[in-house]
Every structure is written in structure tokens, then in C-alpha cells.
Design a protein around this motif. Sequence first.
Motif, short mmCIF file in Angstrom:
data_model
loop_
_atom_site.label_atom_id
_atom_site.label_comp_id
_atom_site.label_asym_id
_atom_site.label_seq_id
_atom_site.Cartn_x
_atom_site.Cartn_y
_atom_site.Cartn_z
N LYS A 86 0.83 -1.20 0.00
CA LYS A 86 0.00 0.00 0.00
C LYS A 86 0.87 1.26 0.00
N ALA A 87 0.40 2.27 -0.72
CA ALA A 87 1.15 3.52 -0.83
C ALA A 87 0.25 4.71 -0.53
N SER A 88 0.83 5.73 0.08
CA SER A 88 0.07 6.96 0.35
C SER A 88 0.19 7.94 -0.80
N GLY A 89 1.20 7.81 -1.62
CA GLY A 89 1.38 8.74 -2.73
C GLY A 89 2.66 8.42 -3.48
N VAL A 90 2.90 9.18 -4.55
CA VAL A 90 4.12 8.99 -5.35
C VAL A 90 4.69 10.36 -5.72
N GLN A 91 5.97 10.35 -6.03
CA GLN A 91 6.65 11.51 -6.59
C GLN A 91 7.23 11.08 -7.93
N GLN A 119 17.44 8.29 -22.07
CA GLN A 119 16.47 9.17 -21.43
C GLN A 119 15.95 8.46 -20.17
N LYS A 120 15.29 9.20 -19.30
CA LYS A 120 14.90 8.56 -18.04
C LYS A 120 13.59 9.11 -17.49
N ILE A 121 12.98 8.25 -16.66
CA ILE A 121 11.81 8.60 -15.86
C ILE A 121 12.13 8.20 -14.43
N VAL A 122 11.78 9.06 -13.48
CA VAL A 122 12.06 8.80 -12.07
C VAL A 122 10.74 8.73 -11.30
N CYS A 123 10.64 7.74 -10.41
CA CYS A 123 9.43 7.58 -9.61
C CYS A 123 9.81 7.13 -8.20
N ARG A 124 9.14 7.70 -7.19
CA ARG A 124 9.31 7.27 -5.80
C ARG A 124 7.93 7.01 -5.22
N VAL A 125 7.76 5.79 -4.70
CA VAL A 125 6.50 5.39 -4.08
C VAL A 125 6.65 5.49 -2.57
N VAL A 126 5.74 6.20 -1.91
CA VAL A 126 5.78 6.38 -0.46
C VAL A 126 4.79 5.43 0.20
N GLY A 127 5.28 4.57 1.11
CA GLY A 127 4.43 3.57 1.75
C GLY A 127 3.40 4.19 2.68
N LEU A 128 2.28 3.51 2.85
CA LEU A 128 1.20 3.97 3.71
C LEU A 128 1.39 3.42 5.11
N GLU A 129 1.46 4.34 6.11
CA GLU A 129 1.54 3.97 7.53
C GLU A 129 2.64 2.94 7.80
N GLY A 130 3.82 3.24 7.35
CA GLY A 130 4.96 2.38 7.62
C GLY A 130 5.11 1.18 6.71
N ALA A 131 4.22 1.00 5.76
CA ALA A 131 4.33 -0.11 4.82
C ALA A 131 5.57 0.06 3.94
N GLU A 132 6.14 -1.04 3.51
CA GLU A 132 7.32 -0.99 2.66
C GLU A 132 6.98 -1.53 1.27
N PRO A 133 6.72 -0.64 0.34
CA PRO A 133 6.37 -1.08 -1.02
C PRO A 133 7.51 -1.90 -1.63
N GLN A 134 7.16 -2.92 -2.40
CA GLN A 134 8.14 -3.81 -3.02
C GLN A 134 8.09 -3.68 -4.55
#
Length: 206
Positions: A86-91, A119-134
Motif C-alpha cells: 500500500k502507498a500513500s502517494g508517489v513523486q 532518457q529517463k523517468i524517475v518515480c518514488r512510491v511512499v508507503g502507507l503507515e509504515g508499509a514498505e512497497p516492493q
Amino acid sequence: MDHPEQYALDLSHLNKVSTGFSYRVFSPDGDAGHLAQHAPLFLHPVWKPQGDKLGVLIQYQLNPTGNFTGPVTLHNVVFVVTYDGKASGVQTKPSGTHLKDKHLVYWRLGDLTLTHETQKIVCRVVGLEGAEPQPGHVEARWEYAASGGDVVGSGISVSRLEEGKGKGKEAVEDDPFADEGAVTQDQQWVDVPLVRKLVSGKYEGR
């Protein structure tokens, strides 16, 4: 038809542009290297798990081992990143769209010109409530329309058999050594104008 390698296409029922036939590029024994040379896009994802954050760097360029000389323009290009958890958001950079319920981020890039420059695309997924996205996987969807006499895929061509414009010849004695289905002297194969296109199908990088 009487000849196993010739096919008749009835156009009388078509009232708009339609696909005459489609095919998959032949790959002997599932040889990935053989298939790779037909793909214009080289995709290399790099995952960076950081606890409750998951980073991914998507590097892409013109396939250096492909049968293409740059630059090459792809159409209707879409990149998709999937993840587990689970994720709370992305950058993202450039800006992408996050679908939380489907655990994915996607970018609609439209027309994309590829060169040998990365060329490149960058993404960061932020976990929800301490979850660690895989890490999941990275997909690309694209279309490539060949121009001029460029050969793509298996290089299949389409021709039609036309009768010659002459009055014809007197019937001649059959040649017992002639191949069955051979074209007679008052017939000729004429190339049919084609639009050649490659469609990505399932195209993933892990």
C-alpha cells in the motif's frame, strides 16, 4: 485456391480500412535475442528499496542491438510501473498518474523519439503507515509505423497476381518439369502498397 502458398482475399465485404492479416514474429526455440532485434525500444529499470519508500529509475533509448537506425519515433507510448504493498502517494518526474487501488503509476508520453542517448523517468512510491512497497515490474506500450521501404518484423510482403495486358498466347504443350503453380508468361506478381506497423504486445522490464 489450388496452390497451398497462395491465398485469396475477398474485399467485397469491406466498407472501411481493416486488417487483412496479422502475425507474430517467428522466434526459433523462443530465442529472446532473436526477438530483441525487432524491438526499437531498450528498457532498463533500476529499483531502489529504501524502507517505507521505493524508488525506480527507468532508463530507455533506441535498442542498440536492434535492426533500427536512429532516430526512431514511436507512437502512443505508455510506461507503467507496478509495485506490491500500500502507498500513500508517489513523486514522479515527469509527472505521472498514480492509481492506488491498482498499485501502479503510468505515463502517457504520446509520440516519443528514440536515439542512442539515454532518457529517463524517475518515480518514488511512499508507503502507507509504515508499509514498505516492493518492486513489481515496468511495462511499455508503443506502436511503430515503418516508413518507405523499411523492413520490420519478418519482412513479409503482399503481392497480387495480375494477368498480362497482351492478348495471351496460343495454348502450348505442358512442361513436365515446371513447378506446380508456376506463374505463366502472361501473368505477373505486383506489389501491393502496404502500411507496416509494429505493436508492442506485452513488453516488460524487471
